[in-house]
Structure formats: structure tokens, C-alpha cells
Design a protein around this motif. Structure first.
Motif, PDB file in Angstrom:
ATOM      1  N   ALA A  38       0.835  -1.200   0.000  1.00 43.60           N
ATOM      2  CA  ALA A  38       0.000   0.000   0.000  1.00 43.60           C
ATOM      3  C   ALA A  38       0.868   1.248   0.000  1.00 43.60           C
ATOM      4  N   GLY A  39       0.430   2.221  -0.757  1.00 45.35           N
ATOM      5  CA  GLY A  39       1.160   3.483  -0.777  1.00 45.35           C
ATOM      6  C   GLY A  39       1.106   4.138  -2.146  1.00 45.35           C
ATOM      7  N   PHE A  40       1.506   5.405  -2.179  1.00 45.30           N
ATOM      8  CA  PHE A  40       1.492   6.182  -3.422  1.00 45.30           C
ATOM      9  C   PHE A  40       2.833   6.890  -3.544  1.00 45.30           C
ATOM     10  N   LEU A  41       3.228   7.153  -4.795  1.00 46.91           N
ATOM     11  CA  LEU A  41       4.375   8.024  -5.015  1.00 46.91           C
ATOM     12  C   LEU A  41       3.843   9.344  -5.552  1.00 46.91           C
ATOM     13  N   LEU A  42       4.425  10.426  -5.088  1.00 40.21           N
ATOM     14  CA  LEU A  42       4.099  11.734  -5.648  1.00 40.21           C
ATOM     15  C   LEU A  42       5.416  12.322  -6.140  1.00 40.21           C
ATOM     16  N   ILE A  43       5.499  12.459  -7.461  1.00 38.34           N
ATOM     17  CA  ILE A  43       6.768  12.844  -8.075  1.00 38.34           C
ATOM     18  C   ILE A  43       6.607  14.156  -8.839  1.00 38.34           C
ATOM     19  N   THR A  44       7.475  15.103  -8.521  1.00 33.25           N
ATOM     20  CA  THR A  44       7.535  16.363  -9.271  1.00 33.25           C
ATOM     21  C   THR A  44       8.969  16.513  -9.772  1.00 33.25           C
ATOM     22  N   GLU A  46      11.255  18.266  -8.628  1.00 34.50           N
ATOM     23  CA  GLU A  46      12.226  18.316  -7.524  1.00 34.50           C
ATOM     24  C   GLU A  46      11.967  17.273  -6.448  1.00 34.50           C
ATOM     25  N   LEU A  47      10.702  16.905  -6.300  1.00 31.19           N
ATOM     26  CA  LEU A  47      10.325  16.076  -5.154  1.00 31.19           C
ATOM     27  C   LEU A  47      10.074  14.623  -5.512  1.00 31.19           C
ATOM     28  N   ALA A  48      10.378  13.747  -4.556  1.00 30.11           N
ATOM     29  CA  ALA A  48       9.980  12.342  -4.693  1.00 30.11           C
ATOM     30  C   ALA A  48       9.464  11.904  -3.332  1.00 30.11           C
ATOM     31  N   LEU A  49       8.129  11.875  -3.206  1.00 26.86           N
ATOM     32  CA  LEU A  49       7.503  11.515  -1.932  1.00 26.86           C
ATOM     33  C   LEU A  49       6.910  10.117  -2.023  1.00 26.86           C
ATOM     34  N   LEU A  50       7.040   9.363  -0.936  1.00 25.20           N
ATOM     35  CA  LEU A  50       6.365   8.069  -0.846  1.00 25.20           C
ATOM     36  C   LEU A  50       5.388   8.184   0.316  1.00 25.20           C
ATOM     37  N   LEU A  51       4.119   8.066  -0.008  1.00 22.89           N
ATOM     38  CA  LEU A  51       3.068   8.226   0.998  1.00 22.89           C
ATOM     39  C   LEU A  51       2.537   6.850   1.350  1.00 22.89           C
ATOM     40  N   THR A  52       2.655   6.476   2.599  1.00 23.29           N
ATOM     41  CA  THR A  52       2.135   5.162   2.982  1.00 23.29           C
ATOM     42  C   THR A  52       1.620   5.229   4.412  1.00 23.29           C
ATOM     43  N   ASP A  53       1.014   4.139   4.855  1.00 19.13           N
ATOM     44  CA  ASP A  53       0.425   4.178   6.188  1.00 19.13           C
ATOM     45  C   ASP A  53       1.396   3.601   7.217  1.00 19.13           C
ATOM     46  N   PHE A  54       0.970   3.676   8.461  1.00 18.05           N
ATOM     47  CA  PHE A  54       1.779   3.283   9.612  1.00 18.05           C
ATOM     48  C   PHE A  54       2.502   1.940   9.447  1.00 18.05           C
ATOM     49  N   ARG A  55       1.801   0.956   8.860  1.00 21.92           N
ATOM     50  CA  ARG A  55       2.364  -0.393   8.740  1.00 21.92           C
ATOM     51  C   ARG A  55       3.677  -0.424   7.976  1.00 21.92           C
ATOM     52  N   TYR A  56       3.836   0.535   7.043  1.00 14.11           N
ATOM     53  CA  TYR A  56       4.929   0.417   6.083  1.00 14.11           C
ATOM     54  C   TYR A  56       5.992   1.503   6.176  1.00 14.11           C
ATOM     55  N   VAL A  57       5.877   2.397   7.141  1.00 11.06           N
ATOM     56  CA  VAL A  57       6.807   3.531   7.166  1.00 11.06           C
ATOM     57  C   VAL A  57       8.257   3.066   7.290  1.00 11.06           C
ATOM     58  N   GLU A  58       8.494   2.155   8.192  1.00 12.38           N
ATOM     59  CA  GLU A  58       9.871   1.712   8.431  1.00 12.38           C
ATOM     60  C   GLU A  58      10.422   0.980   7.209  1.00 12.38           C
ATOM     61  N   GLN A  59       9.605   0.059   6.669  1.00 13.35           N
ATOM     62  CA  GLN A  59      10.026  -0.704   5.495  1.00 13.35           C
ATOM     63  C   GLN A  59      10.286   0.217   4.295  1.00 13.35           C
ATOM     64  N   ALA A  60       9.390   1.161   4.076  1.00 12.72           N
ATOM     65  CA  ALA A  60       9.527   2.072   2.929  1.00 12.72           C
ATOM     66  C   ALA A  60      10.788   2.916   3.063  1.00 12.72           C
ATOM     67  N   THR A  61      11.080   3.358   4.277  1.00 13.30           N
ATOM     68  CA  THR A  61      12.269   4.178   4.501  1.00 13.30           C
ATOM     69  C   THR A  61      13.528   3.387   4.154  1.00 13.30           C
ATOM     70  N   ALA A  62      13.526   2.098   4.504  1.00  5.60           N
ATOM     71  CA  ALA A  62      14.693   1.254   4.218  1.00  5.60           C
ATOM     72  C   ALA A  62      14.789   0.911   2.730  1.00  5.60           C
ATOM     73  N   GLU A  63      13.641   0.654   2.098  1.00  2.00           N
ATOM     74  CA  GLU A  63      13.679   0.151   0.715  1.00  2.00           C
ATOM     75  C   GLU A  63      13.746   1.251  -0.342  1.00  2.00           C
ATOM     76  N   ALA A  64      13.334   2.453   0.007  1.00  7.47           N
ATOM     77  CA  ALA A  64      13.225   3.516  -1.006  1.00  7.47           C
ATOM     78  C   ALA A  64      14.055   4.736  -0.616  1.00  7.47           C
ATOM     79  N   PRO A  65      15.390   4.594  -0.620  1.00  9.87           N
ATOM     80  CA  PRO A  65      16.234   5.696  -0.141  1.00  9.87           C
ATOM     81  C   PRO A  65      16.140   6.965  -0.986  1.00  9.87           C
ATOM     82  N   ALA A  66      15.716   6.833  -2.254  1.00 11.22           N
ATOM     83  CA  ALA A  66      15.624   8.032  -3.098  1.00 11.22           C
ATOM     84  C   ALA A  66      14.354   8.834  -2.813  1.00 11.22           C
ATOM     85  N   PHE A  67      13.481   8.285  -1.965  1.00 14.52           N
ATOM     86  CA  PHE A  67      12.199   8.933  -1.684  1.00 14.52           C
ATOM     87  C   PHE A  67      12.132   9.435  -0.245  1.00 14.52           C
TER      88      PHE A  67
END
Ligand code: ZN
Ligand code: ZN
Length: 360
Positions: A38-44, A46-67
Motif C-alpha cells: 500500500a502506498g502512493f508516489l508523488l513525483i515532481t 524536484e520532489l519524490a515523496l512516498l506516501l504510505t500508512d503506519f504499517r509500512y513507514v519503516e520498510q519504505a524508509t529502508a527500501e526507497a532511499p531516493a524517496f
């Protein structure tokens, strides 16, 4: 991943789109590396945001260093308006093929609160995924190898009287034990007349001696799929089966020998289709010659009659001619290949023999 992001940004700029919301799971994974569900990317630009819920914050931070990972507290629909305001967004493209009507209504309501224009787009990220890099190819090759070995092992194990479902389970067991993280699709085992159904789901029907059996299998490694079809026969086959098998095999060889970069998917399809038609079975080859394989089991390019997709080095796709005789049997042979500068390299190594055991 940053290279993928830059290629996407170039495509956004070319279409004068200031921002893209990515909701397709495979595109999200491809661009960010995040494997969660679950989650969305918002890309402009300049920006690369990964929006996700509580369950995935830690995992997303580890797996998506460019975001930059941001936790959604109340769901995207409720946070879209404040987010657009904060980022100063006026236009936001979204992936039209992967949004439900309900989501769209909710987003649209939020967007109109802040004067944000939502722009539906299709095929913005997908074309980037068609050409595989070395890391992607390595995962696909591993998935191909696991499927090859499972089919080979099952051909040695198989005896008349075993049900289609038992064969499917044995194939799955072999692939799981060899390290597959999942099946690429519900495995297809179609024996006798059931083999004439291109997507036969396995049943309790026992496989008889002398009956052709279509096995279509694949697994997933690192998110990447494999796809392999072999048609076999235990014991003495009907001569008609051998004749059909030979036509399908020649059509596959011809396509694999002649496909070159720069051809369209339609031209590639025609190589096999013309040969099968010349043999008198054009109407019995009712599906396309092949499809791209990667994070999805069916993706671009498509190798079908009217496809304008240009085949390029680095693309991975199936070559799968078939002939289906309703009420009698079907024959399909499917390899996965990677296109290189001078033609295709066949990845699938499972043996191709019309008959696996003459006595038994
Ligand atoms: Zn297949
Ligand atoms: Zn396929």
C-alpha cells in the motif's frame, strides 16, 4: 532507482505535466524499490515523496532511499487537499488505469476544494519498464531457471493416472522449494481435450497414457516473473499430435531465429502466424505470439497481429505459438527470450520433446 526517476521526469516534462501520483503497485515498486502492498508516489521535478500508512513507514524508509517517506494518517483522499496546498500543486497527473471510480470521486472532491486539476494519464511509467536492466534480467533468469527445473523434474516424476491437480501441485512444490517467492499465475495443466482450452485450470481428471498435456508454469523471484509452456505426452502418441507439435515447434524456431530489434510486435507475430497458417492451422492459433514479462506476468511489449510496439534490445518477452483442436487436444510451446542487438537469446532451457516416456 534515481536513474529510473530521472527518465520518468523527462517524460513528465515532455508532456508538460508538473506532478504525477503513482498508484499502480508495480510502478510504485519499479520507481522506488518499495515492495509493500500500500502506498502512493508523488513525483515532481524536484520532489519524490512516498506516501504510505503506519504499517509500512519503516520498510519504505529502508527500501526507497531516493524517496522522502511520509506517513498517511487519514488516507490519501483526506490528505490530498492540504498536501496540494503545501506543495503548491495546481495540476496533478494520475494513473487512470489504476484508480477506482470511488477513489476518483473522492480525489476529485478534495482537488476541487483547493483548485487542483487532476489529469488522467496512461502508459507514463509502463514503457520505461519494458527494457530490463542487468539486475532485473538476473531476477528473471533465476525465475526462468526455477520453472525449467520444475517442469523437467515433473516430466520425470509423472505417470499415467496422476490428476492434473496433482501435477500442478508438484510443479508448485518444486518451484517453492527451489526458492520461488510465489507462483506467477494459477498454473495451467490441461490434458487431452482440456489442452485445447488455452487457459485450462487443473482438475481432478487423471492423465491418460498417450494423451497430450499442456503445462504452463511460472514463478516469481524478487518480484519478477517467469512464463514457460511445454506440451508433453506419456506413452504412445496419436500421429496427429506429432504432426501438430512439429508445426508449433517450427513456428517457434522461426520466430526465435528471425525476430530483430526494430521490428514491431505485429511483424514478430506474423513470422509464426504465417507458418502456422501455411500449414493449414491459422484459425487454430487464436491468441497472440507473445507478451512482455517483468514485474507483471503480462506487460509490454505485445507481440500480436496489430501491435505497433517497437522491439528493442533489453526487452524480455514470451514466444508462445499454439494450435488448439477443440474436443481433441492442444499444443503450445512457450519460451521466454531477451532481445539482444543481433536477435533473441532464449532464456528457457526446459527440454522440448513431444513424448517424455514411451513405456510406462
Ligand atoms: Zn505461459
Ligand atoms: Zn505467456
Amino acid at each position: 532507482m534515481t536513474e529510473r526517476l530521472e527518465r520518468l521526469r523527462a517524460r513528465l516534462a515532455a508532456r508538460e505535466l508538473p506532478a504525477l501520483l503513482v498508484s499502480t503497485p508495480t510502478n510504485r515498486r519499479y520507481l522506488s524499490g518499495f515492495t509493500g502492498s500500500a502506498g502512493f508516489l508523488l513525483i515532481t521535478a524536484e520532489l519524490a515523496l512516498l506516501l504510505t500508512d503506519f504499517r509500512y513507514v519503516e520498510q519504505a524508509t529502508a527500501e526507497a532511499p531516493a524517496f522522502h517517506v511520509r506517513q498517511l494518517q487519514r488516507g490519501l483522499a483526506k490528505e490530498l487537499a492540504p498536501l496540494a496546498r503545501e506543495l503548491g500543486l495546481q495540476r496533478l497527473a494520475f494513473e487512470a488505469a489504476n484508480v477506482t471510480y470511488q477513489q476518483w470521486e473522492q480525489w476529485q472532491a478534495a482537488a476541487s476544494e483547493v483548485g487542483l486539476e487532476l489529469v488522467p494519464v496512461i502508459d507514463l511509467v509502463e514503457p520505461l519498464r519494458r527494457v530490463k536492466d542487468a539486475e532485473e534480467l538476473a531476477s528473471i533468469e533465476r525465475a526462468v531457471q526455477i520453472a525449467d527445473q520444475a517442469v523437467q523434474a515433473v516430466c520425470e516424476w509423472l505417470r499415467p493416472g496422476v490428476s492434473e491437480r496433482a501435477v500442478a501441485w508438484e510443479l508448485e512444490r518444486q518451484m517453492r522449494e527451489a526458492g520461488a517467492e510465489g507462483m506467477a499465475f494459477a498454473l495451467i495443466v490441461g490434458s487431452g481435450p482440456r489442452g485445447a482450452l488455452p487457459h485450462a485450470q487443473p482438475t481432478e481428471k487423471p492423465i491418460a497414457a498417450g494423451e497430450p498435456v499442456v503445462l504452463d508454469v511460472g514463478c516469481v523471484v524478487d518480484g519478477y516473473h517467469s512464463d514457460l509452456t511445454r506440451t508433453i505426452c506419456l506413452g504412445e502418441p496419436d500421429p496427429a499430435y506429432l504432426e501438430i507439435y512439429d508445426i508449433v515447434l517450427r513456428a517457434q524456431h522461426e520466430a526465435e531465429a528471425c525476430i530483430r530489434p526494430g521490428m514491431t510486435g505485429g511483424e514478430a507475430d506474423r513470422i509464426a502466424r504465417d507458418l502456422i497458417a501455411a500449414a493449414g492451422y491459422g484459425d487454430q492459433f487464436g491468441h497472440s505470439l507473445g507478451h512482455g514479462v517483468g514485474l507483471e506476468i503480462h506487460e509490454g511489449p505485445t507481440l500480436r497481429r496489430e501491435s505497433e510496439d517497437i522491439l528493442q534490445p533489453g526487452m524480455v518477452f514470451s514466444v508462445e505459438p499454439g494450435i488448439y483442436l477443440p474436443g481433441r487436444f492442444g499444443v503450445r510451446l512457450e519460451d521466454l527470450v531477451v532481445l539482444e542487438a543481433d536477435g533473441v537469446r532464449v532464456l528457457s532451457q526446459a527440454p522440448k520433446a513431444p513424448v517424455v516416456r514411451r513405456s510406462g
